[in-house]
Design a protein around this motif. Structure first.
Motif, PDB file in Angstrom:
ATOM      1  N   PHE A   1      -7.776   3.439   3.047  1.00  0.00           N
ATOM      2  CA  PHE A   1      -6.764   2.895   2.612  1.00  0.00           C
ATOM      3  C   PHE A   1      -6.880   2.870   1.224  1.00  0.00           C
ATOM      4  O   PHE A   1      -5.743   2.513   0.419  1.00  0.00           O
ATOM      5  CB  PHE A   1      -6.496   1.441   3.122  1.00  0.00           C
ATOM      6  CG  PHE A   1      -5.794   1.405   4.675  1.00  0.00           C
ATOM      7  CD1 PHE A   1      -4.582   1.794   4.830  1.00  0.00           C
ATOM      8  CD2 PHE A   1      -6.451   1.085   5.651  1.00  0.00           C
ATOM      9  CE1 PHE A   1      -3.864   1.660   6.004  1.00  0.00           C
ATOM     10  CE2 PHE A   1      -6.017   0.843   6.829  1.00  0.00           C
ATOM     11  CZ  PHE A   1      -4.657   1.457   7.178  1.00  0.00           C
TER      12      PHE A   1
ATOM     13  N   LEU B   1      -6.907  -4.675  -3.844  1.00  0.00           N
ATOM     14  CA  LEU B   1      -7.084  -5.671  -2.782  1.00  0.00           C
ATOM     15  C   LEU B   1      -8.504  -5.115  -2.321  1.00  0.00           C
ATOM     16  O   LEU B   1      -9.012  -4.020  -2.065  1.00  0.00           O
ATOM     17  CB  LEU B   1      -6.010  -4.990  -1.758  1.00  0.00           C
ATOM     18  CG  LEU B   1      -5.986  -5.801  -0.759  1.00  0.00           C
ATOM     19  CD1 LEU B   1      -5.202  -7.314  -0.817  1.00  0.00           C
ATOM     20  CD2 LEU B   1      -4.701  -5.181   0.379  1.00  0.00           C
TER      21      LEU B   1
ATOM     22  N   PHE C   1      -7.526  -7.528   2.822  1.00  0.00           N
ATOM     23  CA  PHE C   1      -6.776  -6.727   3.947  1.00  0.00           C
ATOM     24  C   PHE C   1      -6.764  -7.370   5.235  1.00  0.00           C
ATOM     25  O   PHE C   1      -5.864  -7.453   5.876  1.00  0.00           O
ATOM     26  CB  PHE C   1      -7.160  -5.370   3.733  1.00  0.00           C
ATOM     27  CG  PHE C   1      -6.511  -4.500   4.551  1.00  0.00           C
ATOM     28  CD1 PHE C   1      -5.305  -3.766   4.442  1.00  0.00           C
ATOM     29  CD2 PHE C   1      -7.173  -4.383   6.115  1.00  0.00           C
ATOM     30  CE1 PHE C   1      -4.664  -2.897   5.297  1.00  0.00           C
ATOM     31  CE2 PHE C   1      -6.500  -3.437   7.190  1.00  0.00           C
ATOM     32  CZ  PHE C   1      -5.372  -2.826   6.629  1.00  0.00           C
TER      33      PHE C   1
ATOM     34  N   THR D   1     -11.373   0.324   4.319  1.00  0.00           N
ATOM     35  CA  THR D   1     -11.305   0.068   2.899  1.00  0.00           C
ATOM     36  C   THR D   1     -11.262   1.246   1.996  1.00  0.00           C
ATOM     37  O   THR D   1     -10.342   1.546   1.290  1.00  0.00           O
ATOM     38  CB  THR D   1     -12.366  -1.048   2.315  1.00  0.00           C
ATOM     39  OG1 THR D   1     -12.411  -2.106   3.121  1.00  0.00           O
ATOM     40  CG2 THR D   1     -12.315  -1.273   0.909  1.00  0.00           C
TER      41      THR D   1
ATOM     42  N   TYR E   1      -5.041  -0.691  -5.270  1.00  0.00           N
ATOM     43  CA  TYR E   1      -4.273  -1.671  -5.167  1.00  0.00           C
ATOM     44  C   TYR E   1      -4.765  -3.031  -5.281  1.00  0.00           C
ATOM     45  O   TYR E   1      -3.932  -3.902  -5.121  1.00  0.00           O
ATOM     46  CB  TYR E   1      -3.318  -1.634  -3.680  1.00  0.00           C
ATOM     47  CG  TYR E   1      -2.859  -0.327  -3.363  1.00  0.00           C
ATOM     48  CD1 TYR E   1      -1.592   0.193  -3.916  1.00  0.00           C
ATOM     49  CD2 TYR E   1      -3.608   0.769  -2.568  1.00  0.00           C
ATOM     50  CE1 TYR E   1      -1.195   1.546  -3.703  1.00  0.00           C
ATOM     51  CE2 TYR E   1      -3.069   1.823  -2.304  1.00  0.00           C
ATOM     52  CZ  TYR E   1      -1.912   2.299  -2.802  1.00  0.00           C
ATOM     53  OH  TYR E   1      -1.403   3.548  -2.529  1.00  0.00           O
TER      54      TYR E   1
ATOM     55  N   LEU F   1       0.742  -1.248  -0.105  1.00  0.00           N
ATOM     56  CA  LEU F   1      -0.032  -0.128   0.053  1.00  0.00           C
ATOM     57  C   LEU F   1       0.914   1.360  -0.152  1.00  0.00           C
ATOM     58  O   LEU F   1       0.325   2.406   0.128  1.00  0.00           O
ATOM     59  CB  LEU F   1      -1.039   0.006   1.311  1.00  0.00           C
ATOM     60  CG  LEU F   1      -2.083  -1.149   1.465  1.00  0.00           C
ATOM     61  CD1 LEU F   1      -2.723  -0.959   2.650  1.00  0.00           C
ATOM     62  CD2 LEU F   1      -2.940  -1.156   0.305  1.00  0.00           C
TER      63      LEU F   1
ATOM     64  N   LEU G   1      -8.316   0.609  -1.144  1.00  0.00           N
ATOM     65  CA  LEU G   1      -7.983  -0.428  -1.186  1.00  0.00           C
ATOM     66  C   LEU G   1      -7.709  -0.965  -2.770  1.00  0.00           C
ATOM     67  O   LEU G   1      -7.231  -1.847  -3.372  1.00  0.00           O
ATOM     68  CB  LEU G   1      -8.397  -1.546  -0.404  1.00  0.00           C
ATOM     69  CG  LEU G   1      -7.920  -1.499   1.119  1.00  0.00           C
ATOM     70  CD1 LEU G   1      -8.688  -2.603   1.724  1.00  0.00           C
ATOM     71  CD2 LEU G   1      -6.392  -1.403   1.385  1.00  0.00           C
TER      72      LEU G   1
END
Length: 204
Positions: free
Chosen positions: A67, A74, A79, A64, A72, A29, A69
């Motif tokens: 970050f 993800l 995660f 979520t 990325y 990340l 996510l």
């Protein structure tokens, strides 16, 4: 006379064996090293969840987003899995605590999100180990606030001096001592067992 042991959950009964997966998450990340735990456990969002101001699903949905996510590739579920994958249950400590019953009562006080009771039941199968389970998100109060200790003591029908309290955080142990409990700081399984046995033998 000691009539109960009250323990913390995270950092005591369940701990992180290595930080490998969390360091790998940070690398994926683009986060600074040794920051992901702080952002998950010590953020304002986590404090709100630990006070019961949001569901655990809402907490992870916000994590979520925070970050980012998706950028990325993800998911929040991925995660979460990677964040906790190196956690383990201290079987030796659990066996010892189970063995204290029914001679003395066993309680739990945990600063945790609303999902902890389900985790105790379905993941670690520990719910039958406790006479009382006190979770901050369910009670809207967190350690080291003395109210959460007194709540557990009242439900267990105990005087403070009748209870040993085990926690890995010094501030929480100090607060338990201030209430009148016998605080033990968890630093290792061997040390915790030694200190608990010492107090049991001394006070019985």
């Amino acid at each position: 006379m000691i009539r109960a042991l009250i323990t913390d959950f995270g950092g005591v009964l369940v701990r992180t064996r290595t930080d490998r997966s969390r360091r790998e998450l940070e690398h994926k990340l683009g986060l600074p090293p040794y920051t992901v735990e702080d952002r998950v456990f010590n953020s304002e969002l986590s404090i709100r969840a630990s006070h019961g101001e949001m569901t655990e699903d809402a907490f992870w949905a916000q994590v979520t987003r925070d970050f980012n996510l998706a950028r990325y590739h993800l998911t929040g579920t991925e995660f979460r899995h990677e964040f906790f994958v190196d956690d383990f249950l201290d079987e030796e400590l659990v066996k010892f605590i189970r063995g204290l019953r029914p001679a003395i009562k066993v309680g739990l006080i945990s600063n945790a999100w609303l999902g902890l009771r389900s985790v105790l039941q379905t993941v670690f199968h520990l719910d039958d180990m406790f006479d009382e389970i006190v979770i901050s998100a369910e009670e809207n109060v967190m350690k080291p606030d003395e109210r959460i200790y007194r709540l557990a003591l009242d439900r267990l029908a105990l005087q403070p001096s009748e209870a040993i309290f085990l926690d890995d955080m010094p501030i929480n142990v100090e607060a338990a001592n201030a209430v009148g409990m016998l605080g033990v700081r968890f630093q290792s399984t061997e040390q915790a067992l030694r200190d608990i046995r010492s107090r049991l033998n001394h006070k019985r």
